[in-house]
Design a protein around this motif. Structure first.
Motif, PDB file in Angstrom:
ATOM      1  N   LEU A  71      -9.096  -2.358  -0.858  1.00 16.13           N
ATOM      2  CA  LEU A  71      -8.279  -2.575   0.342  1.00 16.13           C
ATOM      3  C   LEU A  71      -7.178  -3.621   0.141  1.00 16.13           C
ATOM      4  O   LEU A  71      -6.019  -3.344   0.469  1.00 16.13           O
ATOM      5  N   PRO A  72      -7.463  -4.820  -0.364  1.00 20.93           N
ATOM      6  CA  PRO A  72      -6.371  -5.791  -0.531  1.00 20.93           C
ATOM      7  C   PRO A  72      -5.282  -5.297  -1.486  1.00 20.93           C
ATOM      8  O   PRO A  72      -4.094  -5.506  -1.231  1.00 20.93           O
ATOM      9  N   TYR A  73      -5.676  -4.647  -2.562  1.00 21.57           N
ATOM     10  CA  TYR A  73      -4.703  -4.094  -3.518  1.00 21.57           C
ATOM     11  C   TYR A  73      -3.749  -3.131  -2.812  1.00 21.57           C
ATOM     12  O   TYR A  73      -2.525  -3.225  -2.951  1.00 21.57           O
ATOM     13  N   PHE A  74      -4.299  -2.212  -2.039  1.00 20.79           N
ATOM     14  CA  PHE A  74      -3.469  -1.239  -1.332  1.00 20.79           C
ATOM     15  C   PHE A  74      -2.669  -1.898  -0.205  1.00 20.79           C
ATOM     16  O   PHE A  74      -1.506  -1.573   0.006  1.00 20.79           O
ATOM     17  N   TRP A  75      -3.289  -2.798   0.553  1.00 23.01           N
ATOM     18  CA  TRP A  75      -2.614  -3.447   1.665  1.00 23.01           C
ATOM     19  C   TRP A  75      -1.354  -4.178   1.186  1.00 23.01           C
ATOM     20  O   TRP A  75      -0.303  -4.131   1.835  1.00 23.01           O
ATOM     21  N   HIS A  76      -1.440  -4.821   0.022  1.00 21.38           N
ATOM     22  CA  HIS A  76      -0.276  -5.557  -0.498  1.00 21.38           C
ATOM     23  C   HIS A  76       0.840  -4.625  -0.979  1.00 21.38           C
ATOM     24  O   HIS A  76       1.973  -5.063  -1.160  1.00 21.38           O
ATOM     25  N   GLN A  77       0.550  -3.364  -1.162  1.00 24.86           N
ATOM     26  CA  GLN A  77       1.596  -2.376  -1.436  1.00 24.86           C
ATOM     27  C   GLN A  77       2.284  -1.930  -0.143  1.00 24.86           C
ATOM     28  O   GLN A  77       3.421  -1.486  -0.159  1.00 24.86           O
ATOM     29  N   ILE A  78       1.562  -2.023   0.962  1.00 23.28           N
ATOM     30  CA  ILE A  78       2.045  -1.529   2.251  1.00 23.28           C
ATOM     31  C   ILE A  78       2.833  -2.592   3.001  1.00 23.28           C
ATOM     32  O   ILE A  78       3.881  -2.306   3.590  1.00 23.28           O
ATOM     33  N   ALA A  79       2.328  -3.823   3.013  1.00 23.16           N
ATOM     34  CA  ALA A  79       2.954  -4.887   3.789  1.00 23.16           C
ATOM     35  C   ALA A  79       3.101  -6.159   2.963  1.00 23.16           C
ATOM     36  O   ALA A  79       2.182  -6.543   2.239  1.00 23.16           O
ATOM     37  N   ASP A  80       4.249  -6.776   3.105  1.00 21.14           N
ATOM     38  CA  ASP A  80       4.521  -8.078   2.504  1.00 21.14           C
ATOM     39  C   ASP A  80       4.623  -9.060   3.666  1.00 21.14           C
ATOM     40  O   ASP A  80       5.660  -9.146   4.317  1.00 21.14           O
ATOM     41  N   VAL A  81       3.514  -9.739   3.940  1.00 26.91           N
ATOM     42  CA  VAL A  81       3.481 -10.692   5.037  1.00 26.91           C
ATOM     43  C   VAL A  81       3.880 -12.052   4.462  1.00 26.91           C
ATOM     44  O   VAL A  81       3.180 -12.605   3.618  1.00 26.91           O
ATOM     45  N   ARG A  82       5.007 -12.539   4.929  1.00 28.41           N
ATOM     46  CA  ARG A  82       5.614 -13.753   4.365  1.00 28.41           C
ATOM     47  C   ARG A  82       5.487 -14.922   5.330  1.00 28.41           C
ATOM     48  O   ARG A  82       5.034 -14.772   6.444  1.00 28.41           O
ATOM     49  N   ASN A  83       5.975 -16.076   4.844  1.00 29.12           N
ATOM     50  CA  ASN A  83       6.063 -17.269   5.682  1.00 29.12           C
ATOM     51  C   ASN A  83       4.668 -17.740   6.104  1.00 29.12           C
ATOM     52  O   ASN A  83       4.443 -18.080   7.261  1.00 29.12           O
ATOM     53  N   LEU A  84       3.745 -17.723   5.136  1.00 25.09           N
ATOM     54  CA  LEU A  84       2.347 -18.051   5.431  1.00 25.09           C
ATOM     55  C   LEU A  84       1.920 -19.385   4.841  1.00 25.09           C
ATOM     56  O   LEU A  84       2.289 -19.722   3.712  1.00 25.09           O
ATOM     57  N   LYS A  85       1.095 -20.101   5.596  1.00 25.25           N
ATOM     58  CA  LYS A  85       0.369 -21.249   5.063  1.00 25.25           C
ATOM     59  C   LYS A  85      -0.907 -20.763   4.396  1.00 25.25           C
ATOM     60  O   LYS A  85      -1.318 -21.277   3.378  1.00 25.25           O
TER      61      LYS A  85
END
Length: 153
Positions: A71-85
């Motif tokens: 799941l994390p591998y695929f999720w990071h292909q789908i969304a790039d959630v930026r500006n995170l602490k």
């Protein structure tokens, strides 16, 4: 790939399909390595010769938890959630395995934002997930993952 910079951008996706990952082939090597890591050496996963004869699939199948672990591998292909602490994997909900993933099958993930909440500055996002198997009508599984995103203000 969807780029998400803050809570408001995430919230705007509520109820929508966020995206679809690339295809990934599940190999026997990957299955064997997962078996080693989890100490789960059941023959339906790790013994190709026996599986050819005794399995209804005529081949080994991936561990269900192996497919979930992607799941994390695929999720990071789908969304790039930026500006995170910080990002925290908060939960996995209602995973239902609908069909085994036979070795050498190609799988991909479809993700949809099922719900989102602002918990005093922390974004709790529940992502509906479906893992498709190429050429199959039934998915490998459906369910949801929950992430806590601590955006930089």
């Amino acid at each position: 790939m969807k780029i998400i910079e803050n809570h408001a951008e995430f919230e705007a996706l509520l109820g929508q399909e966020i995206g679809v990952s690339d295809w990934h082939t599940i190999t026997q090597l990957q299955i064997n390595q997962f078996a080693e890591s989890t100490i789960d050496h059941q023959w339906i996963h790790t013994d190709p010769e026996r599986a050819k004869i005794e399995s209804p699939f005529n081949a080994t199948i991936a561990h269900g938890y192996l497919t979930v672990s992607l799941l994390p591998y695929f999720w990071h292909q789908i969304a790039d959630v930026r500006n995170l602490k910080m990002l925290i994997n908060y939960g996995i909900e209602n995973i239902r395995f609908a069909q085994p993933v036979v070795v050498e099958s190609r799988v991909r993930l479809i993700a949809k934002l099922d719900s989102i909440a602002n918990l005093r500055g922390i974004t709790k996002a529940t992502i509906g997930v479906t893992m498709e198997i190429e050429g199959e009508k039934k998915p490998a599984y459906t369910g949801a993952v929950v992430f806590l995103y601590h955006f930089i203000s």
